[in-house]
Motif scaffolding. Structure first.
Motif, mmCIF file in Angstrom:
data_model
loop_
_atom_site.group_PDB
_atom_site.id
_atom_site.type_symbol
_atom_site.label_atom_id
_atom_site.label_comp_id
_atom_site.label_asym_id
_atom_site.label_seq_id
_atom_site.Cartn_x
_atom_site.Cartn_y
_atom_site.Cartn_z
ATOM 1 N N UNK A 33 0.892 -1.071 0.003
ATOM 2 C CA UNK A 33 -0.167 -0.008 -0.052
ATOM 3 C C UNK A 33 0.800 1.083 -0.261
ATOM 4 N N UNK A 34 0.550 2.121 -0.841
ATOM 5 C CA UNK A 34 1.478 3.277 -1.143
ATOM 6 C C UNK A 34 0.822 4.656 -0.712
ATOM 7 N N UNK A 35 1.670 5.435 -0.124
ATOM 8 C CA UNK A 35 1.309 6.826 0.239
ATOM 9 C C UNK A 35 2.464 7.742 -0.039
ATOM 10 N N UNK A 36 2.175 8.713 -0.538
ATOM 11 C CA UNK A 36 2.939 9.950 -1.210
ATOM 12 C C UNK A 36 3.512 10.775 0.030
ATOM 13 N N UNK A 37 3.167 10.721 0.849
ATOM 14 C CA UNK A 37 3.612 11.456 2.278
ATOM 15 C C UNK A 37 3.321 11.074 3.624
ATOM 16 N N UNK A 38 4.065 11.600 4.504
ATOM 17 C CA UNK A 38 3.666 10.979 5.836
ATOM 18 C C UNK A 38 2.444 11.448 6.473
ATOM 19 N N UNK A 39 1.689 12.548 6.043
ATOM 20 C CA UNK A 39 0.573 13.130 6.589
ATOM 21 C C UNK A 39 -0.758 12.306 6.008
ATOM 22 N N UNK A 55 10.053 3.408 4.357
ATOM 23 C CA UNK A 55 9.712 4.791 4.406
ATOM 24 C C UNK A 55 11.046 5.435 3.610
ATOM 25 N N UNK A 56 10.784 6.455 2.828
ATOM 26 C CA UNK A 56 11.494 7.291 2.191
ATOM 27 C C UNK A 56 12.165 8.244 3.282
ATOM 28 N N UNK A 57 13.315 8.811 3.273
ATOM 29 C CA UNK A 57 13.858 9.382 4.142
ATOM 30 C C UNK A 57 13.443 11.153 4.138
ATOM 31 N N UNK A 58 13.545 11.656 2.862
ATOM 32 C CA UNK A 58 13.247 12.926 2.272
ATOM 33 C C UNK A 58 11.866 12.945 1.781
ATOM 34 N N UNK A 59 10.931 13.180 2.824
ATOM 35 C CA UNK A 59 9.460 13.386 2.268
ATOM 36 C C UNK A 59 8.928 14.713 2.403
ATOM 37 N N UNK A 60 8.240 15.206 1.702
ATOM 38 C CA UNK A 60 7.394 16.504 1.846
ATOM 39 C C UNK A 60 6.813 16.560 2.991
ATOM 40 N N UNK A 61 6.624 17.798 3.588
ATOM 41 C CA UNK A 61 5.846 17.981 5.139
ATOM 42 C C UNK A 61 6.542 17.521 6.197
ATOM 43 N N UNK A 62 7.048 16.214 6.028
ATOM 44 C CA UNK A 62 7.797 15.886 7.366
ATOM 45 C C UNK A 62 8.899 14.838 6.756
ATOM 46 N N UNK A 64 11.004 11.269 6.863
ATOM 47 C CA UNK A 64 10.576 10.034 7.296
ATOM 48 C C UNK A 64 10.785 9.583 8.507
ATOM 49 N N UNK A 65 11.760 10.200 9.291
ATOM 50 C CA UNK A 65 12.076 10.021 10.712
ATOM 51 C C UNK A 65 11.065 10.607 11.708
ATOM 52 N N UNK A 66 10.606 11.702 11.307
ATOM 53 C CA UNK A 66 9.239 12.384 11.789
ATOM 54 C C UNK A 66 8.132 11.365 11.886
ATOM 55 N N UNK A 67 7.914 10.764 10.701
ATOM 56 C CA UNK A 67 6.779 10.168 10.210
ATOM 57 C C UNK A 67 6.902 8.947 11.152
ATOM 58 N N UNK A 68 8.277 8.215 11.532
ATOM 59 C CA UNK A 68 8.326 7.000 12.426
ATOM 60 C C UNK A 68 8.219 7.279 13.553
#
Length: 128
Positions: A33-39, A55-62, A64-68
């Motif tokens: 299942x794919x998502x284009x961003x953490x939010x 998780x990609x490390x460089x994501x828009x808005x937050x 990958x580390x913040x998402x984790x």
């Protein structure tokens, strides 16, 4: 030992996302299942609870580390392993991601022919 059957992929680059999904689904037989961003993932109340987060490390808005960190705050995702994908494999970054709770880090660009088995091997190695 649990087998790796489901992955939630969070990747903002459409080309990388399509390639990773094809590699994992078609070669690896893994449901993705794919998502284009953490939010986008965090807002999906019906999001599946996967065997692993990729998780990609460089994501828009937050990042990958913040998402984790946000995923670790939720009871349903707190213990789900996560692997990061990044083009920046500096030792300090890898160490920081592991301290933040990542199981491992995969280099971009990845080999689509071996991606699924590479992830499975890392997943198995981390199983108790």
């Amino acid at each position: 030992m649990n087998d790796l059957r489901t992955i939630v992929l969070v990747e903002d680059d459409p080309d990388i996302a399509v390639l990773a999904q094809l590699a994992l689904r078609e070669i690896g037989g893994i449901e993705v299942t794919h998502y284009g961003s953490g939010p986008a993932l965090l807002a999906d109340q019906a999001a599946m609870v996967p065997d692993l987060y990729l998780l990609d490390f460089r994501l828009p808005e937050m990042t990958g580390e913040e998402l984790l960190a946000k995923l670790r705050e939720r009871p349903q995702s707190a213990a789900i392993p996560a692997i990061f994908m990044t083009a920046s494999l500096m030792p300090d970054r890898i160490k920081a991601l592991k301290v933040a709770g990542a199981m491992d880090v995969i280099a971009k660009p990845f080999d689509p022919l071996t991606l699924a088995e590479d992830i499975r091997a890392r997943y198995r190695a981390a199983q108790p």
